[in-house]
Write an enzyme that holds these catalytic residues in place. Structure first.
Site, short mmCIF file in Angstrom:
data_model
loop_
_atom_site.label_atom_id
_atom_site.label_comp_id
_atom_site.label_asym_id
_atom_site.label_seq_id
_atom_site.Cartn_x
_atom_site.Cartn_y
_atom_site.Cartn_z
N SER A 56 0.87 -1.27 0.17
CA SER A 56 -0.05 -0.13 -0.03
C SER A 56 0.91 1.12 -0.07
O SER A 56 2.03 1.36 0.29
CB SER A 56 -0.81 0.14 1.26
OG SER A 56 -0.10 0.34 2.39
N ASP A 94 -1.26 -1.92 -4.09
CA ASP A 94 -2.49 -1.90 -3.55
C ASP A 94 -3.09 -0.51 -3.47
O ASP A 94 -2.25 0.61 -3.06
CB ASP A 94 -2.43 -2.24 -1.95
CG ASP A 94 -3.84 -2.53 -1.37
OD1 ASP A 94 -4.91 -2.81 -2.01
OD2 ASP A 94 -4.03 -2.64 -0.19
N ASP A 116 -6.89 3.05 -8.14
CA ASP A 116 -8.30 3.12 -7.32
C ASP A 116 -8.74 4.56 -7.70
O ASP A 116 -8.37 5.40 -6.88
CB ASP A 116 -8.07 2.87 -5.96
CG ASP A 116 -9.28 3.14 -5.14
OD1 ASP A 116 -10.33 3.53 -5.75
OD2 ASP A 116 -9.28 2.80 -3.71
N GLY A 235 -11.17 -4.98 2.00
CA GLY A 235 -11.83 -4.90 3.40
C GLY A 235 -12.43 -6.13 3.88
O GLY A 235 -13.47 -6.15 4.37
N SER A 237 -11.23 -8.36 6.07
CA SER A 237 -10.76 -9.00 7.39
C SER A 237 -11.87 -9.52 8.25
O SER A 237 -13.06 -8.91 8.19
CB SER A 237 -9.87 -7.90 8.07
OG SER A 237 -8.39 -8.13 7.55
N ASN A 277 -8.81 -9.39 0.12
CA ASN A 277 -7.90 -8.66 0.66
C ASN A 277 -7.66 -8.72 2.18
O ASN A 277 -9.01 -8.40 2.69
CB ASN A 277 -8.03 -7.23 0.25
CG ASN A 277 -7.58 -6.77 -1.23
OD1 ASN A 277 -7.24 -7.74 -2.02
ND2 ASN A 277 -7.38 -5.63 -1.43
N ILE A 278 -6.80 -9.10 3.00
CA ILE A 278 -6.88 -9.09 4.32
C ILE A 278 -5.51 -8.49 4.71
O ILE A 278 -4.43 -8.74 4.39
CB ILE A 278 -6.93 -10.64 4.83
CG1 ILE A 278 -8.02 -11.25 4.09
CG2 ILE A 278 -6.55 -10.85 6.05
CD1 ILE A 278 -8.14 -12.78 4.33
N ASP A 279 -5.73 -7.32 5.45
CA ASP A 279 -4.59 -6.58 6.06
C ASP A 279 -4.86 -6.52 7.63
O ASP A 279 -3.97 -7.09 8.38
CB ASP A 279 -4.44 -5.39 5.62
CG ASP A 279 -3.40 -4.45 6.16
OD1 ASP A 279 -2.62 -5.10 6.83
OD2 ASP A 279 -3.12 -3.31 5.71
N SER A 280 -5.95 -6.13 8.13
CA SER A 280 -5.97 -5.59 9.50
C SER A 280 -5.89 -7.13 10.43
O SER A 280 -5.59 -7.06 11.51
CB SER A 280 -7.51 -5.18 9.73
OG SER A 280 -7.84 -4.20 9.08
P1 13P Z 1 -8.94 -4.92 5.82
O1 13P Z 1 -8.79 -3.67 6.37
O2 13P Z 1 -10.17 -5.43 6.08
O3 13P Z 1 -7.82 -6.12 6.23
O4 13P Z 1 -8.72 -4.71 4.35
C1 13P Z 1 -7.46 -4.68 3.50
C2 13P Z 1 -7.50 -4.08 2.25
O5 13P Z 1 -8.72 -4.16 1.50
C3 13P Z 1 -6.28 -3.81 1.64
O6 13P Z 1 -6.61 -3.15 0.27
O1 G3H Z 2 -6.63 -0.78 1.99
C1 G3H Z 2 -5.86 -0.50 3.16
C2 G3H Z 2 -4.64 -1.22 3.62
O2 G3H Z 2 -5.17 -1.95 4.88
C3 G3H Z 2 -3.42 -0.61 3.53
O3 G3H Z 2 -3.41 0.26 4.87
O4 G3H Z 2 -2.31 2.41 4.06
O5 G3H Z 2 -2.43 1.63 6.40
O6 G3H Z 2 -1.02 0.35 4.83
P1 G3H Z 2 -2.09 1.00 4.99
ZN ZN Z 3 -8.42 -2.10 0.15
#
Ligand code: 13P
Ligand code: G3H
Ligand code: ZN
Length: 333
Positions: A56, A94, A116, A235, A237, A277-280
């Protein structure tokens, strides 16, 4: 100009085609540091799952784009060292926010980029997306676009319908932009607070918040308009309550953190949704494990002592997503 092909990375084209046909989704995990990357690669190598490494803007600011790109290159070699003979690893930008950012990633070894432009008016979204597609396709880099705006906790109404992707727009958008995949809005949102308590009901037995369901009707309408076209969910997670509880037990303060139930993501994976997509969840797993470790071992100060259990917890979480939620295990043997 560095081609991702020289780095052993792959684009998303074949991967998505197989995922849509096979009724599973490819995990797209964000990474910002070495421990996250190690955990992702170990999980993907052990389960032989194709994987998308996402970078990102925040990650580039935090860790530096050059360093992250070399880390991804290293990840391919690391995967082979772990016994994964033909790793299928994508390096993906991302939420690219401009043509220049996307171009710099294409030029610098990324195999996939997201533009995006979903916050722009429709015609401007098309124009910018097409510009990125025209550039990226010259180098066989695949492009993800977005149509619709992800709901946020600031919404007054639960997952307001006006934010959802409009199915009547998707054919025109995909045709005119030439994008390879499309991120849509059906009720997911970024972060660990996807819904306000007011948008949820409460489970009378556990007292836990129960979020409103995703708009599967919108997803199915989009699928009908664009049969077999790769769809992406951002989004996504699940905000596992065990990690929220662990954070809170060991000094954290994450009241009412809530995500997308895994059963719904499992269901979405069986459809044209082929990237999730999984980040959180990775952030939560890491923080929960670090908090626990430091609370139980107040004398520790070597980062390796607390980052090791954090890495193990993330790996466990990634494997769980791959095997039990997305169903991508064994798809990159
Ligand atoms: P989460 O915050 O739900 O993990 O989403 C991550 C995401 O969409 C990154 O682009
Ligand atoms: O889509 C968002 C991702 O979770 C990345 O978040 O910009 O804080 O790294 P970030
Ligand atoms: Zn995202």
């Amino acid at each position: 100009m560095i081609s991702y092909k020289e780095l052993g990375l792959v684009n998303t084209r074949e991967m998505f085609k197989k995922a849509v046909a096979g009724g599973y989704a490819i995990p797209a995990f964000n990474f910002n540091n070495m421990e996250q990357l190690q955990a992702i690669i170990q999980a993907a190598a052990e389960t032989k799952s194709p994987v998308i490494l996402q970078v990102s803007k925040g990650a580039r600011n935090y860790a530096n784009q050059t360093l992250l790109r070399y880390m991804a290159e290293g990840a391919v070699e690391y995967a082979k060292e772990l016994g994964w003979e033909h790793p299928q690893i994508v390096l993906h930008l991302d939420h690219g926010d401009s043509f220049e950012t996307c171009k710099s990633c294409v030029d610098f070894g990324f195999s996939s980029v997201m533009i995006d432009a979903s916050s722009l008016p429709y015609e401007e979204n098309i124009a910018l997306t097409k510009k990125v597609v025209d550039y990226a396709h010259q180098f066989d880099v695949t492009v993800e676009a977005e149509l619709g705006v992800l709901a946020g906790v600031e919404d007054e109404v639960s997952s307001a319908e006006s934010h959802y992707t409009k199915p009547e727009e998707v054919i025109d958008f995909a045709t005119r932009t030439g994008c390879d995949s499309l991120a849509i809005s059906i009720g997911t949102s970024h972060g660990a607070y996807k819904f306000t308590p007011e948008q949820c009901t409460r489970d009378p037995k556990t007292g836990r918040l129960v979020p409103p369901p995703l708009a599967f009707d919108v997803l199915h309408e989009i699928e009908k308009k664009l049969p077999g076209f790769p769809i992406v969910l951002h989004g996504s997670s699940s905000v596992p309550q065990e990690y929220v509880d662990m954070c809170n037990k060991y000094g954290g303060n994450l009241p009412n953190a809530i995500g997308i139930p895994e059963e719904q993501l499992r269901e979405a994976s069986k459809s044209a949704v082929c990237k999730i997509n999984i980040d959180s969840d990775s952030r939560l797993a890491m923080t929960a494990a670090i908090r626990k470790h430091l609370a139980e071992n107040p004398s520790h100060f070597d980062p390796r002592q607390y980052l090791k259990p954090a890495r193990e917890e993330m790996k466990k979480m990634y494997i769980h997503k791959i095997v039990n939620v997305l169903g991508s295990n064994g798809k990159a043997e």
